[in-house]
Design an enzyme around this catalytic site. Structure first.
Site, PDB file in Angstrom:
ATOM      1  N   ASP A 190      76.989  67.254  30.393  1.00  0.00           N
ATOM      2  CA  ASP A 190      77.399  67.420  28.993  1.00  0.00           C
ATOM      3  C   ASP A 190      77.482  66.059  28.301  1.00  0.00           C
ATOM      4  O   ASP A 190      78.452  65.760  27.597  1.00  0.00           O
ATOM      5  CB  ASP A 190      78.738  68.153  28.912  1.00  0.00           C
ATOM      6  CG  ASP A 190      78.993  68.750  27.523  1.00  0.00           C
ATOM      7  OD1 ASP A 190      78.018  68.929  26.761  1.00  0.00           O
ATOM      8  OD2 ASP A 190      80.158  69.043  27.204  1.00  0.00           O
ATOM      9  N   ASP A 388      74.156  49.618  38.308  1.00  0.00           N
ATOM     10  CA  ASP A 388      74.652  50.752  39.083  1.00  0.00           C
ATOM     11  C   ASP A 388      76.167  50.756  39.242  1.00  0.00           C
ATOM     12  O   ASP A 388      76.727  51.592  39.941  1.00  0.00           O
ATOM     13  CB  ASP A 388      73.984  50.803  40.461  1.00  0.00           C
ATOM     14  CG  ASP A 388      74.315  49.586  41.330  1.00  0.00           C
ATOM     15  OD1 ASP A 388      75.014  48.672  40.846  1.00  0.00           O
ATOM     16  OD2 ASP A 388      73.858  49.558  42.483  1.00  0.00           O
ATOM     17  N   ASN A 432      82.069  49.533  51.712  1.00  0.00           N
ATOM     18  CA  ASN A 432      80.804  50.209  51.397  1.00  0.00           C
ATOM     19  C   ASN A 432      79.642  49.238  51.200  1.00  0.00           C
ATOM     20  O   ASN A 432      78.536  49.647  50.870  1.00  0.00           O
ATOM     21  CB  ASN A 432      80.964  51.101  50.165  1.00  0.00           C
ATOM     22  CG  ASN A 432      81.114  50.308  48.877  1.00  0.00           C
ATOM     23  OD1 ASN A 432      81.368  49.099  48.907  1.00  0.00           O
ATOM     24  ND2 ASN A 432      80.978  50.980  47.757  1.00  0.00           N
TER      25      ASN A 432
END
EC number: 2.7.11.1
Length: 523
Positions: A190, A388, A432
């Site tokens: 949306d 990113d 990560n």
């Protein structure tokens, strides 16, 4: 409201598992604590709060309302910062999305839990920040950051259209947020100017993507089939109920078209007329309205509004287009001081202590203001070359090289690659392989600002859940949400700050630990 295929609602009621192994992208490191590692992330601080919301916040005014409830501007009773609170009626749900048989309300509630679970996992400078969640018999309350600049939609109405530099800076931020979502297997579904907020009315350089009520987790092997979205911005494949995450890219193409000419590519008197045009996918660049717009802009719009979504560009490809690179802001000499201070603070940070990591991340991500984060946020976005929402080793090295090009401030640093490896080892709290937005802000901010007595006290109170004035290993295990970690590991974590060896940490020991992890001086 939902986030289909998402994590279970139990992740919201409890805490996210942060126990990871030592294998990671880009970087390898030795396990600590007999092979056990504890990853730290901002989502661990977002929990369903006990008690009434009125005990923590008081209402200032209503900001808006919709089918599910209303949004209120509120202030903290402890701290006085302003927050936006989304109040969702438990009795309300979109009957058109559910069958009329049993468990409709339960399904609606599950989707709200899933939305919360999704928001907890997001950490990006252009995505709304969730702070707290409350729930009572009638309502859910989602406490988020307050952005006083209003909707991008209002700016479009007031300005009619934007020059290419302003449009490029807006689109770069939207696409960066979308790229981040897609890399985390989330589709928004949306994207529209009403769901893009400005931090303040005086700048277009800090926008936020909001309203994840229709968002969903996705997989590459599974096509989404719910027909959701808003007529002007909906992709043709969504109308056919067979689509993937690139429906967001189509919506971005529509927004870019509107920003540059002042009207949508697919118009009509009503939703039915608009949808008929979207189904055909035909649009035009009127000569009079587009004659002064660059070919690079038109080329990018064509890529994003490619009818066949299999041939449509990705968000990352759009973000790295010629138009974005040509017109959007990049690091310049005026950023030198902030960049230098940020890199210096990262170099000096010693992040081996897990409790200190958790505390500084809580302060940096949850207690700092938009104004305090502004300069560092701008630097983070400029360092983030691929957009990113994460800094990798290559981007950090480029940051050092850019600074050296301006002035030889880092002349004593002989091995940049080795230094960046050390930074990643210390600052990558969630293991990560990247430096996330909140990690960057928390470590790079001036510690004289970050470590005020009030903020240190609030961080201490976060761990001291029973308000005894001491932090125990049981309280640490509860906050981190880990039950599989050995007692030895928790003893080691506690021992990092337990100076008097009573197996607890008092406030003075906590403050001493925080001051040891980094020097107060900026570069």
């Amino acid at each position: 409201m939902g986030c289909n295929q998402s994590k279970s609602a139990n992740d919201v009621r409890g805490n996210k598992v942060n126990h990871v192994n030592s294998k990671k992208k880009n970087n390898k490191r030795e396990d600590t604590n007999d092979g056990e590692e504890i990853a730290i992330n901002p989502g661990m601080y977002v929990r369903k709060k006990e008690g009434k919301i009125g005990e923590s916040y008081f209402k200032v005014r209503k900001l808006g309302s919709g089918a599910y409830g209303e949004v209120l501007l509120c202030k903290e009773k402890n701290g006085h910062s302003e927050k936006a609170i989304k109040v969702i009626k438990k009795s309300q749900f979109d009957k058109g999305r559910y069958s009329d048989d049993n468990k409709n309300i339960e399904k609606f509630h599950e989707e709200i839990y899933n939305e919360i679970s999704l928001l907890k996992s997001l950490d990006h400078p252009n995505i709304i920040k969730l702070f707290d969640v409350f729930e009572d018999k009638k309502y859910f309350y989602l406490v988020t950051e307050f952005y006083e600049g209003g909707e991008l939609f209002e700016q479009i109405i007031n300005r009619h259209k934007f020059d290419e530099c302003d449009a490029a800076n807006i689109m770069k931020q939207i696409l960066s947020g979308i790229c981040y979502l897609h890399k985390h297997n989330i589709v928004h579904r949306d994207i529209k100017p009403e769901n893009i907020l400005l931090e303040n009315k005086n700048s277009l350089l800090n926008i936020k993507i909001v309203d994840f009520g229709l968002s969903s987790f996705f997989s590459k092997d599974y096509k989404l089939r719910d027909r959701l979205g808003t007529a002007y911005y909906i992709a043709p494949e969504v109308l056919k109920k067979k689509y993937n995450e690139k429906c967001d890219v189509w919506s971005c193409g529509v927004i870019m078209y509107i920003l540059l000419c002042g009207y949508p590519p697919f118009g009509g008197q009503n939703d039915q007329d608009i949808i008929k045009k979207v189904e055909k996918g035909k649009y035009y660049f009127d000569f009079n309205d587009w004659k002064n717009i660059s070919d690079e802009a038109k080329e990018l719009i064509k890529l994003m509004l490619t009818y066949d979504y299999n041939k449509r560009c990705t968000a990352e490809e759009a973000l790295n287009s010629r138009w974005i690179k040509k017109y959007a802001n990049n690091i310049n000499k005026s950023d030198q001081k902030t960049l230098c201070g940020a890199l210096s603070n990262m170099r000096k940070f010693e992040g081996s202590q897990k409790l200190a990591q958790a505390a500084i991340l809580f302060i940096g991500s949850k207690l700092t203001t938009l104004e305090e984060r502004k300069e560092l946020t701008d630097i983070f976005k400029k360092l983030d070359k691929n957009g990113d929402g994460q800094l990798d080793k290559k981007e950090l090295i480029e940051g050092y090289n850019v600074l050296r090009n301006f002035k030889n401030e880092l002349g004593e640093l002989k091995n940049v690659e080795e230094e960046v490896d050390n930074i990643l080892k210390e600052v990558d709290f969630d293991k990560n392989g990247y430096i996330e937005y909140s990690e960057f802000i928390s470590v790079c901010m001036d510690k004289q600002i970050l470590f005020s007595e009030e903020r240190l006290r609030r961080a201490f109170n976060l761990f001291d859940t029973d308000k005894s004035g001491k932090i125990t290993k049981e309280e640490l295990a509860n906050l981190f949400g880990l039950t599989s970690i050995s007692e030895k590991t928790w003893n080691d974590v506690l021992g990092e700050a337990d100076q008097n060896k009573d197996n607890m940490i008092d406030f003075d020991e906590f403050v001493s630990m925080m001051h040891k992890i980094c020097d107060h001086k900026t570069f």
